[in-house]
Design a protein around this motif. Sequence first.
Motif, PDB file in Angstrom:
ATOM      1  N   ILE A  69       0.829  -1.207   0.000  1.00 17.48           N
ATOM      2  CA  ILE A  69       0.000   0.000   0.000  1.00 17.48           C
ATOM      3  C   ILE A  69       0.862   1.254   0.000  1.00 17.48           C
ATOM      4  O   ILE A  69       0.593   2.225  -0.708  1.00 17.48           O
ATOM      5  CB  ILE A  69      -0.931  -0.002   1.233  1.00 17.48           C
ATOM      6  N   GLY A  70       1.950   1.244   0.790  1.00 17.58           N
ATOM      7  CA  GLY A  70       2.803   2.419   0.873  1.00 17.58           C
ATOM      8  C   GLY A  70       3.590   2.702  -0.382  1.00 17.58           C
ATOM      9  O   GLY A  70       4.195   3.767  -0.515  1.00 17.58           O
ATOM     10  N   GLN A  71       3.610   1.765  -1.327  1.00 16.96           N
ATOM     11  CA  GLN A  71       4.364   1.946  -2.560  1.00 16.96           C
ATOM     12  C   GLN A  71       3.467   2.288  -3.746  1.00 16.96           C
ATOM     13  O   GLN A  71       3.953   2.449  -4.860  1.00 16.96           O
ATOM     14  CB  GLN A  71       5.151   0.675  -2.877  1.00 16.96           C
ATOM     15  N   LEU A  72       2.164   2.395  -3.515  1.00 14.98           N
ATOM     16  CA  LEU A  72       1.235   2.662  -4.608  1.00 14.98           C
ATOM     17  C   LEU A  72       1.285   4.119  -5.031  1.00 14.98           C
ATOM     18  O   LEU A  72       1.517   5.017  -4.219  1.00 14.98           O
ATOM     19  CB  LEU A  72      -0.196   2.307  -4.180  1.00 14.98           C
ATOM     20  N   GLN A  73       1.049   4.343  -6.311  1.00 11.36           N
ATOM     21  CA  GLN A  73       0.888   5.691  -6.812  1.00 11.36           C
ATOM     22  C   GLN A  73      -0.501   6.191  -6.384  1.00 11.36           C
ATOM     23  O   GLN A  73      -1.399   5.406  -6.114  1.00 11.36           O
ATOM     24  CB  GLN A  73       1.023   5.724  -8.328  1.00 11.36           C
ATOM     25  N   GLU A  95      -3.483   4.681  -8.134  1.00  9.86           N
ATOM     26  CA  GLU A  95      -3.694   3.271  -7.806  1.00  9.86           C
ATOM     27  C   GLU A  95      -4.388   3.131  -6.458  1.00  9.86           C
ATOM     28  O   GLU A  95      -5.260   2.263  -6.289  1.00  9.86           O
ATOM     29  CB  GLU A  95      -2.352   2.540  -7.784  1.00  9.86           C
ATOM     30  N   LEU A  96      -4.011   3.969  -5.502  1.00  6.76           N
ATOM     31  CA  LEU A  96      -4.652   3.933  -4.184  1.00  6.76           C
ATOM     32  C   LEU A  96      -6.125   4.313  -4.284  1.00  6.76           C
ATOM     33  O   LEU A  96      -6.987   3.694  -3.644  1.00  6.76           O
ATOM     34  CB  LEU A  96      -3.921   4.876  -3.234  1.00  6.76           C
ATOM     35  N   VAL A  97      -6.434   5.313  -5.109  1.00  3.45           N
ATOM     36  CA  VAL A  97      -7.832   5.722  -5.309  1.00  3.45           C
ATOM     37  C   VAL A  97      -8.644   4.575  -5.905  1.00  3.45           C
ATOM     38  O   VAL A  97      -9.770   4.298  -5.488  1.00  3.45           O
ATOM     39  CB  VAL A  97      -7.902   6.966  -6.213  1.00  3.45           C
ATOM     40  N   VAL A  98      -8.066   3.872  -6.875  1.00  2.69           N
ATOM     41  CA  VAL A  98      -8.760   2.746  -7.500  1.00  2.69           C
ATOM     42  C   VAL A  98      -9.051   1.654  -6.480  1.00  2.69           C
ATOM     43  O   VAL A  98     -10.156   1.090  -6.447  1.00  2.69           O
ATOM     44  CB  VAL A  98      -7.922   2.193  -8.677  1.00  2.69           C
ATOM     45  N   ILE A  99      -8.092   1.353  -5.637  1.00  2.00           N
ATOM     46  CA  ILE A  99      -8.293   0.311  -4.617  1.00  2.00           C
ATOM     47  C   ILE A  99      -9.411   0.690  -3.658  1.00  2.00           C
ATOM     48  O   ILE A  99     -10.273  -0.134  -3.319  1.00  2.00           O
ATOM     49  CB  ILE A  99      -6.978   0.053  -3.861  1.00  2.00           C
ATOM     50  N   LEU A 100      -9.416   1.947  -3.215  1.00  2.00           N
ATOM     51  CA  LEU A 100     -10.460   2.396  -2.286  1.00  2.00           C
ATOM     52  C   LEU A 100     -11.838   2.334  -2.940  1.00  2.00           C
ATOM     53  O   LEU A 100     -12.823   1.892  -2.313  1.00  2.00           O
ATOM     54  CB  LEU A 100     -10.158   3.819  -1.822  1.00  2.00           C
ATOM     55  N   MET A 101     -11.928   2.751  -4.192  1.00  2.00           N
ATOM     56  CA  MET A 101     -13.219   2.735  -4.882  1.00  2.00           C
ATOM     57  C   MET A 101     -13.685   1.311  -5.155  1.00  2.00           C
ATOM     58  O   MET A 101     -14.882   1.004  -5.035  1.00  2.00           O
ATOM     59  CB  MET A 101     -13.111   3.531  -6.180  1.00  2.00           C
ATOM     60  N   LEU A 157     -14.678  -3.550 -13.048  1.00  2.00           N
ATOM     61  CA  LEU A 157     -13.932  -3.821 -14.281  1.00  2.00           C
ATOM     62  C   LEU A 157     -13.545  -2.530 -14.992  1.00  2.00           C
ATOM     63  O   LEU A 157     -12.452  -2.434 -15.562  1.00  2.00           O
ATOM     64  CB  LEU A 157     -14.762  -4.715 -15.207  1.00  2.00           C
ATOM     65  N   VAL A 158     -14.434  -1.542 -14.948  1.00  2.00           N
ATOM     66  CA  VAL A 158     -14.133  -0.244 -15.569  1.00  2.00           C
ATOM     67  C   VAL A 158     -12.951   0.417 -14.858  1.00  2.00           C
ATOM     68  O   VAL A 158     -12.024   0.924 -15.499  1.00  2.00           O
ATOM     69  CB  VAL A 158     -15.367   0.676 -15.535  1.00  2.00           C
ATOM     70  N   LEU A 159     -12.977   0.418 -13.513  1.00  2.00           N
ATOM     71  CA  LEU A 159     -11.882   1.010 -12.753  1.00  2.00           C
ATOM     72  C   LEU A 159     -10.569   0.272 -12.993  1.00  2.00           C
ATOM     73  O   LEU A 159      -9.505   0.883 -13.105  1.00  2.00           O
ATOM     74  CB  LEU A 159     -12.225   1.009 -11.261  1.00  2.00           C
ATOM     75  N   LEU A 160     -10.660  -1.060 -13.051  1.00  2.00           N
ATOM     76  CA  LEU A 160      -9.457  -1.854 -13.299  1.00  2.00           C
ATOM     77  C   LEU A 160      -8.880  -1.530 -14.671  1.00  2.00           C
ATOM     78  O   LEU A 160      -7.659  -1.351 -14.817  1.00  2.00           O
ATOM     79  CB  LEU A 160      -9.783  -3.346 -13.203  1.00  2.00           C
ATOM     80  N   SER A 161      -9.742  -1.409 -15.677  1.00  2.00           N
ATOM     81  CA  SER A 161      -9.280  -1.072 -17.026  1.00  2.00           C
ATOM     82  C   SER A 161      -8.653   0.321 -17.060  1.00  2.00           C
ATOM     83  O   SER A 161      -7.611   0.532 -17.692  1.00  2.00           O
ATOM     84  CB  SER A 161     -10.451  -1.138 -18.009  1.00  2.00           C
ATOM     85  N   CYS A 191       1.591  10.648 -12.105  1.00  3.53           N
ATOM     86  CA  CYS A 191       2.189  10.230 -10.826  1.00  3.53           C
ATOM     87  C   CYS A 191       2.875  11.370 -10.094  1.00  3.53           C
ATOM     88  O   CYS A 191       3.119  11.263  -8.888  1.00  3.53           O
ATOM     89  CB  CYS A 191       3.206   9.116 -11.067  1.00  3.53           C
ATOM     90  N   GLY A 192       3.204  12.454 -10.805  1.00  4.99           N
ATOM     91  CA  GLY A 192       3.937  13.543 -10.184  1.00  4.99           C
ATOM     92  C   GLY A 192       5.439  13.312 -10.264  1.00  4.99           C
ATOM     93  O   GLY A 192       5.906  12.301 -10.785  1.00  4.99           O
TER      94      GLY A 192
END
Length: 231
Positions: free
Chosen positions: A27-31, A34-40, A64-68, A88-89
């Motif tokens: 989790i601490g290494q996610l962009q 990616e973290l937003v996608v996991i939470l959603m 599936l939409v978020l994963l894509s 990513c910044g």
Amino acid sequence: MIVVVLRTLILYALVIVALRMMGKREIGQLQPFELVVILMISDLAVVPSENVGIPLLSGIIPILVLLSASMTLAWISLKSERARDIICGKPSILIERGKILEDELKKNCYNLTDLLEELRLKNVPNIADVEYAILENNGQVSVIPKSQKRPAIPEDFQITPPFEGLPLALILDGKLNQRNLDKSNKDLDWLRSELQKQTILRIEDVLLASIDSSGKLFAQAKLRGSKNNHR
């Protein structure tokens, strides 16, 4: 009740597959994206599993939409450096050539207390020993000590240590790993002989046995029926 269980298991399996497809980073290494996608995804999976009245597809399709979308952004960031900077910044230099950059601290909402804490976590308690400190995109701080404060390495003394490969686990909890045994170029007779030298008579009595690149065996017996042994 069975319907709820099945729906939950289906969504659970889908979330696991989605996370696996996103990679193996912690989790601490996610962009950020990616973290937003996991939470959603976690929120979308909860609603259909709790409410049977909501069609299962109402949870599956958004996941599936978020994963894509996540995989598309990851692919774009791999192919384009400019896009990667936008998505990513960029890393921020907090300390440059031993000098704290106050503007960068303010820009990243980073105070001196946070900076000193991160330095301590990196085993650099004295900020005067730091040449560079870089705030990475995932929120972690990379610390580069000054050359005279870095730990000595064999190259500093013109020493070339022997190669050290990864140790191979030959026995785990009493179960032989034949694949690793073959990879180590050893046979079962050799393994039994080495175990007997450590007063371990059966493979089933071994908690862990591993071999390093030099051919040395480490073995520890289980507590029951046999005392611990080390080599």
